[in-house]
Design an enzyme around this catalytic site. Structure first.
Site: not given
Ligand SMILES: *[C@@H]1O[C@H](CO)[C@@H](O)[C@H](O)[C@H]1NC(C)=O
Ligand SMILES: *[C@@H]1O[C@H](CO)[C@@H](O)[C@H](O)[C@H]1NC(C)=O
Ligand SMILES: *[C@@H]1O[C@H](CO)[C@@H](O)[C@H](O)[C@H]1NC(C)=O
Ligand SMILES: *[C@@H]1O[C@H](CO)[C@@H](O)[C@H](O)[C@H]1NC(C)=O
Length: 376
Positions: A154, A185, A209, A219, A268, A272
């Site tokens: 996280e 990721y 999404v 954002r 990070y 996405k």
């Protein structure tokens, strides 16, 4: 997992409905892509989808989180390194495949049986499962050579109470590039031979999404400007419906994906980018850490950064130009002639990465005094 966005004091109490797995495993460090002289890869987060598959490096897909209860965990083997998972991440058990099957690496003896604490060579503690009370950490005296590994995917914004972790841990395991055990990721692999690239046909322009709609967030504010100049199809709660199983096929129709991180932190870079964009061959339009940070993980020409433009309107104009000019649009895929993105990862891969790191000699360890000074 970018479930973040919840108020820090509350995050630990919330049941996460969407886990994201990510991860990645750099099958072998030397397989990492080097760009600008740095090993890179990174991880993406999916707002709505749990990760269900392992990267192609494995023939065996990872099971969806929370489903399979059968596990090789607990099988005893003698001379293997024993790794105690202090909790299942987010409390959801899954199958931990053998690392030899998953990644072709030597195995470890993974267990979640806390009665084996004394014999464990290492204990992996998943931050979000212990962060609401210091008492959630192991309380028994630590065997002299046992290593505690702080594990977190996280963002700092979604990682409360870091100070509970101070002075307890010997190794860090996170999406941060400078973690002792780097578990991004997603990452880039170098193809054995350069190949030709054919961009799949695209019928739509921009998708996004979003499950965590916070009006004041950067954002959402950026999107509100962008949509004045450009059609953006928004999926997620309160917007266009999108079933989990349709996720990739739907996003694959789009030329661009808004890979807007929920919070901005170094390294990070979540699913996405890696999954929603690279796996679907949508060019990521990123909002997150600075371009330089992304470029440590992926080629400079593989993404579009909102910071490259003075305004959302300029970005909109640019995307429309690319939409009209196929040659130019395709230039965002040229890197695929030599690189393959790995954007689907799973918990088991992260743990195997820890297993592998512990087998390497010498392991460099330390005591981490103040996590919050580093993880921010
Ligand atoms: C947990 O480990 C202890 C000590 O090795 C063992 O006696 C016990 O049977 C294990 N429990 C389970 C559920 O495997
Ligand atoms: C790991 O950290 C603990 C807690 O600070 C420390 O006591 C221990 O010596 C460290 N272990 C190693 C092997 O460095
Ligand atoms: C790639 O395309 C070029 C031009 O069409 C062709 O000459 C070349 O043989 C192709 N290479 C591969 C590996 O298919
Ligand atoms: C499309 O883009 C390419 C490369 O930037 C440029 O050379 C070409 O002139 C453009 N074509 C049109 C029709 O604008």
């Amino acid at each position: 997992m970018g479930s973040s966005g919840q108020a820090p004091g509350l995050t630990c109490w919330k049941v996460l409905t969407f886990l994201i797995l990510q991860l990645s495993f750099s099958a072998i460090f030397f397989a990492y892509v080097r760009i600008h002289g740095k090993a890179n890869q990174e991880v993406p987060e999916f707002d709505m989808v749990s990760q269900t598959r392992c990267p192609p490096v494995s023939q065996t897909p990872c099971p969806p989180a929370g489903q399979p209860q059968r596990s090789t965990v607990g099988e005893r083997s003698s001379n293997l390194i024993t790794i105690l998972l202090w909790t299942w991440p987010f409390g959801r058990p899954f199958l931990i495949q053998k690392c030899s099957q998953l990644l072709g690496l030597p195995d470890c003896d993974f267990t979640t049986n806390r009665s084996r604490y004394q014999e464990a060579d290492a204990v992996i503690v998943h931050h979000r499962d212990v962060c609401w009370s210091a008492g959630k950490l192991p309380q028994l005296p630590r065997p002299p050579s046992q290593l505690w590994i702080w594990f977190n995917l996280e963002s700092p914004s979604a990682s409360p109470n870091l100070h509970f972790m101070d002075h307890h841990f010997n190794l860090t395991m996170s999406y941060r590039r400078d973690s002792d055990i780097f578990t991004p990721y997603g990452w880039m692999e170098v193809l054995p031979r350069p190949g030709n690239v054919t961009v799949p046909p695209k019928s739509k322009l921009v998708a996004w999404v979003l499950s965590n709609w916070k009006p004041g967030s950067r954002r959402v504010q950026y999107y509100n400007e962008l949509k004045k100049h450009l059609q953006v199809d928004v999926y997620g709660r309160g917007h266009l419906p999108l079933r989990r199983e349709d996720h990739l096929s739907t996003l694959s129709q789009y030329k661009f994906y808004l890979a807007f991180e929920n919070t901005v932190h170094e390294d990070y870079i979540t699913e996405k980018v890696w999954r929603n964009s690279f796996v679907t061959w949508a060019v990521p339009v990123v909002l997150g850490p600075p371009r330089k940070s992304y470029e440590r993980h992926m080629p400079p020409e593989s993404f579009i950064h909102v910071d490259d433009f003075p305004s959302a309107q300029d970005l909109a104009t640019f995307l429309q130009e690319l939409d009209r000019n196929a040659t130019r649009y395709q230039s965002y895929f040229r890197w695929r002639e030599r690189l393959k993105p790995v954007g689907e990862t799973c918990w088991a891969m992260h743990f195997c990465k820890a297993c592998w790191a512990l087998q390497k000699k010498p392991v460099q360890y330390q005591t981490i005094p103040e996590l919050s000074k580093w993880f921010k």
